[in-house]
Design a protein around this motif. Sequence first.
Motif, PDB file in Angstrom:
ATOM      1  N   LEU A  70       0.833  -1.205   0.000  1.00  0.00           N
ATOM      2  CA  LEU A  70       0.000   0.000   0.000  1.00  0.00           C
ATOM      3  C   LEU A  70       0.869   1.256   0.000  1.00  0.00           C
ATOM      4  CD1 LEU A  70      -3.115   0.553   0.212  1.00  0.00           C
ATOM      5  CD2 LEU A  70      -2.727   0.955   2.637  1.00  0.00           C
ATOM      6  N   ILE A  71       1.902   1.262   0.833  1.00  0.00           N
ATOM      7  CA  ILE A  71       2.772   2.435   0.919  1.00  0.00           C
ATOM      8  C   ILE A  71       3.629   2.573  -0.342  1.00  0.00           C
ATOM      9  CG2 ILE A  71       4.668   3.468   2.198  1.00  0.00           C
ATOM     10  CD1 ILE A  71       2.023   3.661   3.624  1.00  0.00           C
ATOM     11  N   ILE A  72       4.178   1.468  -0.823  1.00  0.00           N
ATOM     12  CA  ILE A  72       5.036   1.532  -2.016  1.00  0.00           C
ATOM     13  C   ILE A  72       4.218   1.916  -3.247  1.00  0.00           C
ATOM     14  CG2 ILE A  72       6.492   0.140  -3.538  1.00  0.00           C
ATOM     15  CD1 ILE A  72       7.419  -1.394  -1.106  1.00  0.00           C
ATOM     16  N   LEU A  73       2.965   1.464  -3.326  1.00  0.00           N
ATOM     17  CA  LEU A  73       2.085   1.884  -4.415  1.00  0.00           C
ATOM     18  C   LEU A  73       1.941   3.398  -4.438  1.00  0.00           C
ATOM     19  CD1 LEU A  73      -0.120   1.360  -6.603  1.00  0.00           C
ATOM     20  CD2 LEU A  73      -1.744   1.089  -4.718  1.00  0.00           C
ATOM     21  N   THR A  74       1.741   4.010  -3.268  1.00  0.00           N
ATOM     22  CA  THR A  74       1.615   5.462  -3.195  1.00  0.00           C
ATOM     23  C   THR A  74       2.933   6.157  -3.506  1.00  0.00           C
ATOM     24  OG1 THR A  74      -0.025   5.116  -1.451  1.00  0.00           O
ATOM     25  CG2 THR A  74       0.826   7.342  -1.728  1.00  0.00           C
ATOM     26  N   ASP A  75       4.021   5.626  -2.967  1.00  0.00           N
ATOM     27  CA  ASP A  75       5.333   6.247  -3.169  1.00  0.00           C
ATOM     28  C   ASP A  75       5.744   6.229  -4.640  1.00  0.00           C
ATOM     29  OD1 ASP A  75       8.013   7.222  -2.220  1.00  0.00           O
ATOM     30  OD2 ASP A  75       8.624   5.292  -3.026  1.00  0.00           O
ATOM     31  N   ARG A  76       5.595   5.069  -5.300  1.00  0.00           N
ATOM     32  CA  ARG A  76       5.975   4.977  -6.714  1.00  0.00           C
ATOM     33  C   ARG A  76       5.066   5.832  -7.594  1.00  0.00           C
ATOM     34  NH1 ARG A  76      10.920   3.921  -6.763  1.00  0.00           N
ATOM     35  NH2 ARG A  76      10.588   4.943  -4.769  1.00  0.00           N
ATOM     36  N   ASP A 100       3.384   8.609  -6.727  1.00  0.00           N
ATOM     37  CA  ASP A 100       3.690  10.025  -6.530  1.00  0.00           C
ATOM     38  C   ASP A 100       5.016  10.390  -7.181  1.00  0.00           C
ATOM     39  OD1 ASP A 100       3.205  12.643  -5.055  1.00  0.00           O
ATOM     40  OD2 ASP A 100       5.142  12.062  -4.219  1.00  0.00           O
ATOM     41  N   LYS A 101       5.995   9.497  -7.103  1.00  0.00           N
ATOM     42  CA  LYS A 101       7.288   9.780  -7.742  1.00  0.00           C
ATOM     43  C   LYS A 101       7.140   9.899  -9.253  1.00  0.00           C
ATOM     44  CE  LYS A 101      12.010   8.026  -8.180  1.00  0.00           C
ATOM     45  NZ  LYS A 101      12.959   6.925  -7.835  1.00  0.00           N
ATOM     46  N   ALA A 102       6.334   9.017  -9.865  1.00  0.00           N
ATOM     47  CA  ALA A 102       6.119   9.090 -11.311  1.00  0.00           C
ATOM     48  C   ALA A 102       5.415  10.380 -11.696  1.00  0.00           C
ATOM     49  CB  ALA A 102       5.304   7.877 -11.774  1.00  0.00           C
ATOM     50  N   VAL A 103       4.436  10.807 -10.894  1.00  0.00           N
ATOM     51  CA  VAL A 103       3.726  12.054 -11.192  1.00  0.00           C
ATOM     52  C   VAL A 103       4.662  13.247 -11.060  1.00  0.00           C
ATOM     53  CG1 VAL A 103       1.904  13.584 -10.366  1.00  0.00           C
ATOM     54  CG2 VAL A 103       1.459  11.146 -10.615  1.00  0.00           C
ATOM     55  N   ARG A 104       5.495  13.258 -10.034  1.00  0.00           N
ATOM     56  CA  ARG A 104       6.432  14.373  -9.856  1.00  0.00           C
ATOM     57  C   ARG A 104       7.426  14.452 -11.011  1.00  0.00           C
ATOM     58  NH1 ARG A 104       4.099  17.579  -5.953  1.00  0.00           N
ATOM     59  NH2 ARG A 104       3.305  16.245  -4.284  1.00  0.00           N
ATOM     60  N   LEU A 137      -3.379   9.260  -5.189  1.00  0.00           N
ATOM     61  CA  LEU A 137      -3.911   8.732  -3.933  1.00  0.00           C
ATOM     62  C   LEU A 137      -5.128   7.841  -4.141  1.00  0.00           C
ATOM     63  CD1 LEU A 137      -3.681  11.895  -1.649  1.00  0.00           C
ATOM     64  CD2 LEU A 137      -2.379   9.791  -1.384  1.00  0.00           C
ATOM     65  N   LEU A 138      -5.725   7.880  -5.314  1.00  0.00           N
ATOM     66  CA  LEU A 138      -6.950   7.113  -5.538  1.00  0.00           C
ATOM     67  C   LEU A 138      -6.738   5.604  -5.401  1.00  0.00           C
ATOM     68  CD1 LEU A 138      -8.630   9.075  -8.473  1.00  0.00           C
ATOM     69  CD2 LEU A 138      -9.188   9.131  -6.038  1.00  0.00           C
ATOM     70  N   PRO A 139      -5.686   4.993  -6.017  1.00  0.00           N
ATOM     71  CA  PRO A 139      -5.525   3.532  -5.871  1.00  0.00           C
ATOM     72  C   PRO A 139      -5.351   3.073  -4.430  1.00  0.00           C
ATOM     73  CG  PRO A 139      -4.249   4.340  -7.731  1.00  0.00           C
ATOM     74  CD  PRO A 139      -4.722   5.544  -6.994  1.00  0.00           C
ATOM     75  N   PRO A 140      -4.450   3.680  -3.616  1.00  0.00           N
ATOM     76  CA  PRO A 140      -4.325   3.175  -2.239  1.00  0.00           C
ATOM     77  C   PRO A 140      -5.581   3.385  -1.404  1.00  0.00           C
ATOM     78  CG  PRO A 140      -2.998   5.144  -2.546  1.00  0.00           C
ATOM     79  CD  PRO A 140      -3.432   4.726  -3.890  1.00  0.00           C
ATOM     80  N   PHE A 141      -6.254   4.524  -1.580  1.00  0.00           N
ATOM     81  CA  PHE A 141      -7.484   4.732  -0.821  1.00  0.00           C
ATOM     82  C   PHE A 141      -8.588   3.799  -1.288  1.00  0.00           C
ATOM     83  CE2 PHE A 141      -5.747   8.843   0.689  1.00  0.00           C
ATOM     84  CZ  PHE A 141      -6.081   8.713   2.028  1.00  0.00           C
ATOM     85  N   ALA A 142      -8.568   3.424  -2.572  1.00  0.00           N
ATOM     86  CA  ALA A 142      -9.538   2.434  -3.053  1.00  0.00           C
ATOM     87  C   ALA A 142      -9.298   1.076  -2.395  1.00  0.00           C
ATOM     88  CB  ALA A 142      -9.450   2.313  -4.572  1.00  0.00           C
ATOM     89  N   VAL A 143      -8.026   0.704  -2.202  1.00  0.00           N
ATOM     90  CA  VAL A 143      -7.716  -0.552  -1.517  1.00  0.00           C
ATOM     91  C   VAL A 143      -8.174  -0.496  -0.064  1.00  0.00           C
ATOM     92  CG1 VAL A 143      -5.834  -2.051  -0.758  1.00  0.00           C
ATOM     93  CG2 VAL A 143      -5.790  -1.078  -3.046  1.00  0.00           C
ATOM     94  N   LEU A 144      -7.943   0.650   0.605  1.00  0.00           N
ATOM     95  CA  LEU A 144      -8.402   0.789   1.985  1.00  0.00           C
ATOM     96  C   LEU A 144      -9.916   0.701   2.085  1.00  0.00           C
ATOM     97  CD1 LEU A 144      -6.148   3.615   3.504  1.00  0.00           C
ATOM     98  CD2 LEU A 144      -6.154   1.196   4.096  1.00  0.00           C
ATOM     99  N   LEU A 145     -10.603   1.345   1.163  1.00  0.00           N
ATOM    100  CA  LEU A 145     -12.069   1.306   1.182  1.00  0.00           C
ATOM    101  C   LEU A 145     -12.580  -0.099   0.915  1.00  0.00           C
ATOM    102  CD1 LEU A 145     -14.745   2.802   1.388  1.00  0.00           C
ATOM    103  CD2 LEU A 145     -14.564   3.334  -1.059  1.00  0.00           C
ATOM    104  N   ALA A 146     -11.975  -0.773  -0.064  1.00  0.00           N
ATOM    105  CA  ALA A 146     -12.380  -2.152  -0.342  1.00  0.00           C
ATOM    106  C   ALA A 146     -12.108  -3.058   0.853  1.00  0.00           C
ATOM    107  CB  ALA A 146     -11.649  -2.670  -1.581  1.00  0.00           C
ATOM    108  N   GLY A 147     -10.987  -2.826   1.552  1.00  0.00           N
ATOM    109  CA  GLY A 147     -10.698  -3.609   2.749  1.00  0.00           C
ATOM    110  C   GLY A 147     -11.725  -3.366   3.841  1.00  0.00           C
TER     111      GLY A 147
END
Length: 367
Positions: free
Chosen positions: A254-260, A262-266, A295-305
């Motif tokens: 979850l954290i690495i998904l967000t980190d990678r 955000d890095k690609a967007v930057r 942030l949408l993919p990690p928050f989608a995983v949290l919501l699905a969980g």
Amino acid sequence: MRLPRSLSPYLALRLRLAHHALLQFAASLASSMEILVFLAGPVLLGLLSVIALPGFLAVTLPWPAALGLLGAQVLLTCLPAWLLRKRLLPANIAAWLRQLPLPPRLRWQADIAVAGLLMLPLGVAYAVSASIWLVQSPPWLRPVAAPGMAATVAVWLLAWLLTTLIVAQRLRPPQPAQKARPPTMTAYVPQRPRCATLFLWRQLFWLPFWRNENVIGLQQSLLLATAGASMLGWLLRTPLVPAPLLGLLASASLIILTDRGDKAVREQIAVLRPTLNAWPVASTALTRLACAASLLPPFAVLLAGAVLLYCIDPAALQQRVTRVYAIAASLALLAIVGLPRLTARGRVALVVFSILALSAIGSELWN
């Protein structure tokens, strides 16, 4: 990288291109490797010790199972070459090399040498792993040590051959495109998109991650699938796998998904910055939307969980540890995206601390 002077210029060029691609790949993974080594150093050492195990196990199995096991190991050994094929020979360089009047023998020599450069670290890993097993020498291994070593060497050689074919495939001429139908002449009527910012985000951030040789879209899809699968297995209490291990995998992915993401967007924002500054549009809203979209993919995983946990055990959502995990995960994701001025070392520390904190909180979920 110093090469012998006896090598032909073409062979030296191909080896230098491959060496440069490997250095670039290692530099891009530097921060991720720091995270992995810090979190799972003993696990990585354990994986290194078992890399030669399939070769020893295969000679103790019936031949259909042995062939299947060895074939799977060959494919996994060739996976790095397939993933790095576009880095080894970018499309523009491959198109230029195809035009050179070189004999096929020299081309094949270069492909074999480049494949050998890729297979050399894996060969060292195979040798270290096999040495560990031979030194330990468990009772079941002693009768099959010699044929097991032969099987391991055969796997490595077959992987080298398949890697050579993967490298050679990049220099094959492209298939001729089918003749397209002539376009019908219609009057062009310009249409203004309903939401200009969303339209520009799709054109400048979403589509480039899937076009040509950009692997960001595929990378994020794999990370999203890993995060979803590990979260699913963790909440469903998958048997045979310890719950803390699944919790660590779910939190880390979850954290690495967000980190990678955000890095690609930057990086994409940095590439587009000169162009956006010259356009008569407000780029601030566009860049904020691009950062928020990561942030949408990690928050989608949290919501699905949360939905899955409610279906499994509605009372679990009322537990304090569940709320603490959700709040901590949300704060960690927002911090990763909302603190772009962190240094590379500070970002690694933030990612590692977030994974450890979420894993510690999540380990109390089923207690």
